[in-house]
Design a protein around this motif. Structure first.
Motif, PDB file in Angstrom:
ATOM      1  N   ILE A   6     -28.409  41.271 -74.996  1.00  7.42           N
ATOM      2  CA  ILE A   6     -27.696  41.094 -74.100  1.00  7.42           C
ATOM      3  C   ILE A   6     -28.107  42.589 -72.773  1.00  7.42           C
ATOM      4  N   ARG A   7     -28.460  42.695 -71.575  1.00  8.18           N
ATOM      5  CA  ARG A   7     -28.824  43.754 -70.774  1.00  8.18           C
ATOM      6  C   ARG A   7     -27.822  44.095 -69.660  1.00  8.18           C
ATOM      7  N   SER A   8     -28.053  45.657 -69.692  1.00  9.34           N
ATOM      8  CA  SER A   8     -26.796  45.762 -68.844  1.00  9.34           C
ATOM      9  C   SER A   8     -27.793  46.634 -67.876  1.00  9.34           C
ATOM     10  N   GLU A   9     -27.429  46.640 -66.549  1.00  9.21           N
ATOM     11  CA  GLU A   9     -28.175  47.217 -65.237  1.00  9.21           C
ATOM     12  C   GLU A   9     -26.669  48.110 -64.315  1.00  9.21           C
ATOM     13  N   ARG A  11     -26.557  49.315 -60.912  1.00  9.84           N
ATOM     14  CA  ARG A  11     -26.904  49.535 -58.995  1.00  9.84           C
ATOM     15  C   ARG A  11     -25.235  49.769 -58.751  1.00  9.84           C
ATOM     16  N   GLU A  12     -25.722  51.073 -57.709  1.00  9.59           N
ATOM     17  CA  GLU A  12     -24.989  51.514 -56.823  1.00  9.59           C
ATOM     18  C   GLU A  12     -23.374  50.875 -57.045  1.00  9.59           C
ATOM     19  N   GLY A  13     -23.289  50.796 -58.402  1.00  3.71           N
ATOM     20  CA  GLY A  13     -21.366  51.538 -58.522  1.00  3.71           C
ATOM     21  C   GLY A  13     -21.273  49.946 -59.195  1.00  3.71           C
ATOM     22  N   VAL A  14     -22.440  48.945 -59.341  1.00  2.00           N
ATOM     23  CA  VAL A  14     -22.661  48.007 -59.971  1.00  2.00           C
ATOM     24  C   VAL A  14     -23.253  47.648 -61.009  1.00  2.00           C
ATOM     25  N   THR A  15     -22.359  47.696 -62.665  1.00  4.42           N
ATOM     26  CA  THR A  15     -22.835  47.135 -63.871  1.00  4.42           C
ATOM     27  C   THR A  15     -23.283  44.850 -63.775  1.00  4.42           C
ATOM     28  N   THR A  16     -24.316  45.443 -64.156  1.00  8.04           N
ATOM     29  CA  THR A  16     -24.728  43.412 -63.527  1.00  8.04           C
ATOM     30  C   THR A  16     -25.352  43.765 -66.040  1.00  8.04           C
ATOM     31  N   ILE A  17     -24.153  43.097 -66.828  1.00  5.02           N
ATOM     32  CA  ILE A  17     -24.121  42.801 -67.622  1.00  5.02           C
ATOM     33  C   ILE A  17     -24.413  41.183 -68.391  1.00  5.02           C
ATOM     34  N   THR A  18     -25.877  41.214 -68.534  1.00  7.63           N
ATOM     35  CA  THR A  18     -26.023  39.844 -68.838  1.00  7.63           C
ATOM     36  C   THR A  18     -26.378  39.256 -70.536  1.00  7.63           C
ATOM     37  N   LEU A  19     -25.987  38.534 -70.251  1.00  6.95           N
ATOM     38  CA  LEU A  19     -26.442  37.575 -71.554  1.00  6.95           C
ATOM     39  C   LEU A  19     -27.405  36.835 -71.930  1.00  6.95           C
ATOM     40  N   PHE A  28     -23.117  33.353 -78.463  1.00  8.59           N
ATOM     41  CA  PHE A  28     -22.646  34.348 -78.881  1.00  8.59           C
ATOM     42  C   PHE A  28     -22.772  34.390 -80.096  1.00  8.59           C
ATOM     43  N   THR A  29     -22.880  35.416 -80.500  1.00  8.99           N
ATOM     44  CA  THR A  29     -23.677  36.102 -81.491  1.00  8.99           C
ATOM     45  C   THR A  29     -22.649  37.391 -81.639  1.00  8.99           C
ATOM     46  N   SER A  30     -22.230  37.982 -83.620  1.00 10.82           N
ATOM     47  CA  SER A  30     -22.335  38.832 -84.050  1.00 10.82           C
ATOM     48  C   SER A  30     -23.219  40.245 -83.129  1.00 10.82           C
ATOM     49  N   VAL A  31     -23.760  40.066 -83.074  1.00 13.05           N
ATOM     50  CA  VAL A  31     -24.543  41.436 -82.145  1.00 13.05           C
ATOM     51  C   VAL A  31     -24.848  41.561 -80.527  1.00 13.05           C
ATOM     52  N   MET A  32     -24.315  40.278 -80.566  1.00  8.40           N
ATOM     53  CA  MET A  32     -24.034  40.230 -78.575  1.00  8.40           C
ATOM     54  C   MET A  32     -22.556  40.500 -78.584  1.00  8.40           C
ATOM     55  N   HIS A  33     -21.749  40.365 -79.993  1.00 15.63           N
ATOM     56  CA  HIS A  33     -20.125  41.248 -79.405  1.00 15.63           C
ATOM     57  C   HIS A  33     -20.483  42.216 -79.494  1.00 15.63           C
ATOM     58  N   ALA A  34     -20.759  43.133 -80.300  1.00 18.49           N
ATOM     59  CA  ALA A  34     -20.999  44.341 -80.256  1.00 18.49           C
ATOM     60  C   ALA A  34     -21.642  45.440 -79.471  1.00 18.49           C
ATOM     61  N   GLU A  35     -22.678  44.704 -79.458  1.00 17.80           N
ATOM     62  CA  GLU A  35     -23.568  45.073 -77.651  1.00 17.80           C
ATOM     63  C   GLU A  35     -23.126  44.987 -76.803  1.00 17.80           C
ATOM     64  N   LEU A  36     -21.459  44.108 -76.058  1.00 18.07           N
ATOM     65  CA  LEU A  36     -20.993  43.901 -75.196  1.00 18.07           C
ATOM     66  C   LEU A  36     -19.701  45.226 -75.371  1.00 18.07           C
ATOM     67  N   ARG A  37     -19.599  45.124 -76.306  1.00 21.39           N
ATOM     68  CA  ARG A  37     -17.941  46.373 -76.478  1.00 21.39           C
ATOM     69  C   ARG A  37     -19.066  47.165 -75.965  1.00 21.39           C
ATOM     70  N   ALA A  39     -21.947  47.588 -73.788  1.00 18.07           N
ATOM     71  CA  ALA A  39     -21.471  47.848 -72.608  1.00 18.07           C
ATOM     72  C   ALA A  39     -20.360  48.314 -71.903  1.00 18.07           C
ATOM     73  N   LEU A  40     -19.519  47.363 -72.079  1.00 12.19           N
ATOM     74  CA  LEU A  40     -18.198  47.959 -71.880  1.00 12.19           C
ATOM     75  C   LEU A  40     -17.152  49.098 -71.878  1.00 12.19           C
TER      76      LEU A  40
END
Ligand code: T3D
Length: 263
Positions: A6-9, A11-19, A28-37, A39-40
């Motif tokens: 994923i990428r997480s950025e 800016r100005e009070g908004v986080t954009t999480i990009t798969l 989705f993979t297990s790694v993506m799930h772990a990274e998403l957790r 990032a959240l």
């Protein structure tokens, strides 16, 4: 923290999480799930962030579970299709559904399988005109998961939900908007900019009120009217006593834009 799926950025009070596994349509993979957790977690801990946008890199939002990933095994050593759901998808969907900040799913392209239902758990769905959503499970002889059987019927009604799940049709963005699954559709060329502008409106908004509005909306699913009216009175008490509410009224009187602090 550095991520690989994923990428997480912010800016100005908004986080954009990009798969971000574009060659696999962001499956989705297990790694993506772990990274998403992770990032959240970061979004939740950052008081300055009021809104999170979930989107996909490249031409898809996400094609659901990566069907090439090794199966999770059950206690008997055999592949257990429920185990991955219990470990990764179910906690994710519950978390997104109850997330204390505004969640936007920005469907930039195909939104398929479990990813469609993760998107439906978000507060607001925006879609690029070329995007589609597909409850693809029946095509591979599986049952909709990640909350699909619960979420869909609440949004589009029993018959439509069942048809979407049984046919596994690809539903184009304009039709998604007509059905109420998507709130707004934007042209592909301007989609990313439109989403950014849309999310920014929440960035300086009254964070506490947003959280309480979501709490009331979610609670209404299980409450009768009398219980819900009592809840509204309690939540209004909290909102009305907040710094933001005082600022909102003051700004109105002074004919200026409010400066909310989220408390
Ligand atoms: O497994 C469990 O634990 C059960 C859990 C299930 C939860 C679920 O999410 S079930 C639903 C899983 N998803 C699907 O069934 C969708 C599979 N993908 C497709 O049907 C198509 O790819 C699309 C309709 C989404 C898009 O079609 P198209 O023609 O635009 O793209 P493509 O050429 O099929 O895909 C591009 C590449 O992404 C391709 O790889 P290649 O040939 O270039 O090397 C394709 O294999 C790969 N890809 C697409 N979806 C997935 C995937 N790779 C792994 N997993 C995928 N889900």
């Amino acid at each position: 923290m550095s991520y690989t799926a994923i990428r997480s950025e912010t800016r100005e009070g908004v986080t954009t999480i990009t798969l971000s596994r574009p060659d696999r349509l962001n499956a989705f993979t297990s790694v993506m799930h772990a990274e998403l957790r992770a990032a959240l977690d970061a979004v939740e801990a950052d008081e300055a962030v009021r809104c999170v946008v979930l989107t996909g890199e490249g031409r898809a939002f996400s094609a659901g579970q990566d069907l090439t990933e090794e199966r999770v095994l059950g206690a008997d050593g055999q592949p257990d299709f429920g185990a991955r759901l219990e470990r990764d998808y179910n906690p994710l969907v519950e978390r997104i559904y109850a997330f204390p900040k505004i969640t936007i799913a920005a469907l930039n392209g195909p939104t398929v399988g479990a990813s469609a239902n993760i998107a439906l758990a978000c507060d607001i769905l925006l879609a690029a005109r070329s995007a589609y959503l597909q409850e693809a499970f029946a095509r591979i002889a599986l049952v909709p998961d990640a909350g699909g059987t619960w979420l869909l019927r609440r949004i589009v009604g029993d018959k439509r939900a069942l048809a979407l799940m049984l046919t596994a049709d690809q539903i184009p963005a304009d039709e998604l908007e007509r059905m109420g699954l998507v709130y707004k559709v934007f042209d592909d060329a301007t989609f990313r900019d439109e989403v950014a502008a849309y999310a920014r409106r929440f960035a300086s908004g009254p964070g506490l009120a947003y959280r309480l509005i979501k709490e009331a909306a979610r609670a209404s699913e299980r409450n009768d009217l009398t219980t819900q009216l009592a809840l509204e009175a309690n939540l209004q008490r909290k909102a009305g006593a907040s710094e933001d509410a005082r600022e909102g009224v003051m700004a109105f009187r002074e004919k200026r834009s409010p400066r909310y602090k989220g408390r």
